[in-house]
Scaffold this active site. Structure first.
Site, PDB file in Angstrom:
ATOM      1  N   ARG A  32       4.125   0.756  -7.123  1.00  0.00           N
ATOM      2  CA  ARG A  32       4.343  -0.293  -6.411  1.00  0.00           C
ATOM      3  C   ARG A  32       3.045  -1.648  -6.397  1.00  0.00           C
ATOM      4  O   ARG A  32       3.170  -2.681  -5.721  1.00  0.00           O
ATOM      5  CB  ARG A  32       4.011   0.472  -5.226  1.00  0.00           C
ATOM      6  N   HIS A  81      24.870 -39.325 -15.616  1.00  0.00           N
ATOM      7  CA  HIS A  81      24.120 -40.137 -16.513  1.00  0.00           C
ATOM      8  C   HIS A  81      24.232 -39.470 -17.721  1.00  0.00           C
ATOM      9  O   HIS A  81      23.216 -40.347 -18.712  1.00  0.00           O
ATOM     10  CB  HIS A  81      22.851 -40.543 -15.830  1.00  0.00           C
ATOM     11  N   GLU A  96      15.263 -24.066  -8.804  1.00  0.00           N
ATOM     12  CA  GLU A  96      15.268 -22.428  -9.430  1.00  0.00           C
ATOM     13  C   GLU A  96      15.771 -21.191  -9.719  1.00  0.00           C
ATOM     14  O   GLU A  96      16.362 -20.578 -10.769  1.00  0.00           O
ATOM     15  CB  GLU A  96      15.143 -22.468  -7.918  1.00  0.00           C
ATOM     16  N   LYS A 140      16.029 -19.212 -12.944  1.00  0.00           N
ATOM     17  CA  LYS A 140      16.861 -17.442 -12.955  1.00  0.00           C
ATOM     18  C   LYS A 140      17.755 -17.405 -14.075  1.00  0.00           C
ATOM     19  O   LYS A 140      17.612 -16.148 -14.930  1.00  0.00           O
ATOM     20  CB  LYS A 140      16.908 -17.363 -11.796  1.00  0.00           C
ATOM     21  N   CYS A 196       0.309  -1.298   0.371  1.00  0.00           N
ATOM     22  CA  CYS A 196       0.191   0.021   0.105  1.00  0.00           C
ATOM     23  C   CYS A 196       0.931   1.359   0.250  1.00  0.00           C
ATOM     24  O   CYS A 196       2.285   0.919   0.525  1.00  0.00           O
ATOM     25  CB  CYS A 196      -0.829   0.300   1.633  1.00  0.00           C
ATOM     26  N   ASN A 227      -0.970   0.899   6.443  1.00  0.00           N
ATOM     27  CA  ASN A 227       0.439  -0.321   5.899  1.00  0.00           C
ATOM     28  C   ASN A 227       0.624  -1.341   6.454  1.00  0.00           C
ATOM     29  O   ASN A 227       1.060  -0.827   8.012  1.00  0.00           O
ATOM     30  CB  ASN A 227       1.258   0.530   5.123  1.00  0.00           C
ATOM     31  N   GLY A 228       0.779  -2.133   5.866  1.00  0.00           N
ATOM     32  CA  GLY A 228       0.851  -3.596   6.893  1.00  0.00           C
ATOM     33  C   GLY A 228      -0.341  -4.229   7.456  1.00  0.00           C
ATOM     34  O   GLY A 228      -1.231  -4.093   7.004  1.00  0.00           O
ATOM     35  N   GLU A 245      16.000 -16.987 -17.611  1.00  0.00           N
ATOM     36  CA  GLU A 245      15.056 -16.093 -17.739  1.00  0.00           C
ATOM     37  C   GLU A 245      16.073 -14.674 -17.562  1.00  0.00           C
ATOM     38  O   GLU A 245      15.151 -13.859 -18.618  1.00  0.00           O
ATOM     39  CB  GLU A 245      14.073 -16.002 -17.405  1.00  0.00           C
ATOM     40  N   LYS A 299       4.423 -11.194 -16.581  1.00  0.00           N
ATOM     41  CA  LYS A 299       4.906 -11.500 -15.278  1.00  0.00           C
ATOM     42  C   LYS A 299       3.383 -12.511 -15.201  1.00  0.00           C
ATOM     43  O   LYS A 299       3.310 -13.179 -14.415  1.00  0.00           O
ATOM     44  CB  LYS A 299       4.429 -10.158 -14.834  1.00  0.00           C
ATOM     45  N   TRP A 313      -3.569  -2.324  -1.267  1.00  0.00           N
ATOM     46  CA  TRP A 313      -3.015  -3.671  -2.314  1.00  0.00           C
ATOM     47  C   TRP A 313      -3.308  -4.734  -0.284  1.00  0.00           C
ATOM     48  O   TRP A 313      -2.933  -4.840   0.811  1.00  0.00           O
ATOM     49  CB  TRP A 313      -1.836  -3.483  -2.029  1.00  0.00           C
TER      50      TRP A 313
END
Ligand code: M6R
Length: 606
Positions: A27, A502, A479, A483, A2, A99-100, A486, A601, A73
């Site tokens: 944001r 192998h 992962e 990263k 937020c 916020n929070g 991409e 995204k 948000w």
């Protein structure tokens, strides 16, 4: 997350608030609103974009030189007009933006309801407005002080009272807030860019600070209302730099946010010596009836699912599988009412993940969503949802969401293991103990990012990259490789360390880089042997190893040490160097890191 903007001065507050909110749009948010005191206190708010708010404002007369603005948000309650901020107290004389997350808001709400108060929204914030009204005796500062004494959680709060038109009060704990000083006018904001066009003189507030903002002054107090001094900083950033918090890219900013994300994801879930999920309604009878678990997701979220599979079998002793969502519904998997299906998605809108969720439900599985975006499609369609609270992720490459997904998955498994009687009190309390040190350990890693940048500068001729590891280190290898692919466009594969010989070992040459993740204690020596196989073929090895494992230096070309953490918790922070490798590799190649070619995204096509 937020956004907060506040203004008091001699100008019309509304254009300044709207302009500030627009500077915070990057944001991410789902609703916006403003409150202004003129002849009266007026609030206008709406779900949607700031342009929607501007349209709504065309029909309203909002004149006044003191006001607060907010972009929300959602965390508590779906995004809609009612849950949007600002929130009024019951008599509508106090107005609050926040916020929070207030962890104990349900307890406080129950207490107020018992006293006869009626609430209008699903938010935690409304409770703050009601409490301030409860304590208000003509001095807003004192009422805010008494209120925050009751609040548990994280917050940046700003408050106005229609009975005191010459001030607003703000307070922060674990959620950013700054004050800006002008000539005959003053400002507050959750982020500097919001007020940078109006002032460059900024006070960065610290936890516990309460400020009394008037036209001619800003006074900062501690929690007992003793006056304190905070330095005024001169900020000479350009606005675009300020939006990224001084970082060159959102991806790096989001990696640096991970220590905070780790803390937020465990908020309300790791308390004293116990792990709990107050938002989940799971009976022991149901847990006992589960005979298989699936984790379905795509990309990075799928890799978090691989971690979940290992830990489900270890702690719950229930057969578990991680499945790529785009495959799941096309292969006739065995699913019935004894199947528990975890659906993992940052955005909550990925088409393949949604299709897998619908397919699983149709076959009778019970579904739990692990999501970031509140009110997104996944969260609406699953039986129950657990939020990861990572805040908006702007870079296409998912980083902080992965950290929070892995953390929440581990906590969920620990919680289920406890309910099923498969975890002793002592084991639970040891895990809690480790979790409580995690934020600081993560911080110690991001602060050493220059070591990674330095290593990457020696890898210019690399043509082929392998990430290897065993057990949870293998899950991390997957992962790490994704990263790198991409954002740096360097070919990378994640492999179980024992599988290299192998086949892929044939590709290892002096132009290959092998990143060996060697943090999982019980299998360290085995991975070490695999590293030796690579070295014998001339490959270059960077090891991500746990502190204290010095033998590795005799074998690897370079070692990045991560702090000691229990084996099953390690991946939450051990992924950080892998994310940084990808970042610096892409930076060295001058690529568009936040928007890599061909990728989006949120993938809303099959
Ligand atoms: O929003 P979701 O978590 O459902 O997204 C899933 C993948 O598309 C996503 O993780 C993708 O792989 C990222 N770009 C990886 O960094």
């Amino acid at each position: 997350m937020c956004g907060i903007v506040g203004y008091i001065g001699n100008k019309d507050a509304l254009p300044i608030l709207i302009d500030g909110l627009k500077r915070l749009e990057y944001r991410g948010y789902d609703s916006a609103g403003v409150a202004i005191i003129g002849d009266d206190l007026k609030v206008v708010k709406t779900q949607g974009r700031i342009s929607d708010l501007e349209n709504k404002l065309k029909n309203e007369e909002l004149k006044g030189s003191i006001g607060l603005g907010h972009t929300r948000w959602a965390t508590h309650g779906v995004p809609n007009d009612v849950n949007a901020h600002p929130h009024l107290s019951e008599s509508k004389s106090i107005v609050v933006i926040h916020n929070g997350i207030i962890e104990n808001y349900l307890e406080l709400k129950k207490m107020l309801v018992k006293e006869g108060r009626t609430f209008r929204t699903d938010t935690d914030t409304e409770v703050i407005a009601y409490l301030i009204e409860e304590f208000y005796e003509g001095d807003l500062l004192k009422a805010v002080k008494k209120t925050v004494e009751l609040l548990e959680g994280s917050y940046a709060i700003a408050v106005m009272s229609k009975n005191e038109r010459d001030r607003f009060v703000a307070v922060r704990k674990d959620s950013p807030l700054v004050a800006g000083l002008g000539q005959g006018e003053n400002f507050i904001a959750s982020d500097i860019p919001a007020i940078l066009p109006y002032t460059k003189n900024i006070i960065i507030l610290e936890n516990g600070d309460i400020i009394d903002v008037r036209r001619e002054s800003i006074n900062v107090y501690d929690k007992n209302l003793n006056l304190i001094t905070r330095n005024i900083k001169r900020i000479d950033w350009r606005i675009e730099d300020a939006q990224k918090g001084g970082f060159k890219h959102f991806m790096l900013k989001e990696i640096f946010e991970e220590p905070d994300v780790i803390r937020e994801a465990m908020r309300g879930r790791v308390r004293d010596a116990v792990v709990e999920f107050p938002e989940l309604n799971i009976s022991l009878e149901y847990l006992k009836s589960i005979n298989q678990v699936y984790f379905v997701a795509c990309g990075t979220a799928y890799h978090a699912g691989v971690f979940g599979k290992y830990l489900t079998e270890k702690y719950l002793r229930i057969p578990a599988q991680a499945e790529v969502a785009s495959e799941f519904r096309y292969r006739d998997p065995v699913i019935d009412e004894h199947t528990l299906l975890f659906v993992i998605s940052q955005s909550g809108e990925t088409t393949d993940t949604l299709a897998a969720l619908r397919f699983g439900k149709e076959k009778g599985a019970r579904t739990i969503g692990i999501a970031n975006v509140v009110g997104s499609s996944v969260t609406r369609e699953v039986d129950q949802v657990v939020y990861i609270h990572a805040g908006p992720e702007i870079a296409v490459a998912s980083t902080k969401a992965y950290v929070a997904q892995v953390e929440v998955i581990l906590l969920l498994i620990v919680y289920f293991a406890k309910l099923l009687g498969k975890l002793t009190k002592e084991e639970e309390s040891n895990i809690v103990n480790d979790f409580q040190k995690l934020e600081e350990k993560a911080r110690s890693i991001v602060l050493r990012s220059n070591e990674i940048a330095d290593f990457v500068s020696t890898t210019k001729s690399i043509e082929e990259t392998f990430y290897i590891g065993r057990n949870l280190d293998f899950a991390l290898s997957l992962e790490g490789a994704l990263k790198l692919k991409e954002i740096s466009y360097v070919h990378a594969e994640g492999y179980p360390a024992g599988e290299l010989k192998h086949g892929p070992l044939a590709l290892v040459t002096p132009n290959s880089l092998v990143i060996a993740v060697i943090t999982y204690g019980p299998l360290k020596e085995k991975t070490l042997s695999n590293i030796k196989e690579v070295k014998a073929r001339g490959g270059k090895v960077l090891a991500i190893a746990q502190e204290g494992y010095n033998t590795i230096e005799e074998v690897a070309d370079r070692v990045f040490y991560v702090p000691k953490v229990a084996n099953d918790i390690g991946p939450i922070i051990n992924v950080i160097p892998l994310q940084l490798i990808a970042y610096y590799m892409a930076e060295a190649r001058g690529l568009d890191i936040d928007k890599p070619r061909n990728l989006a995204k949120s993938v809303t096509v099959e």
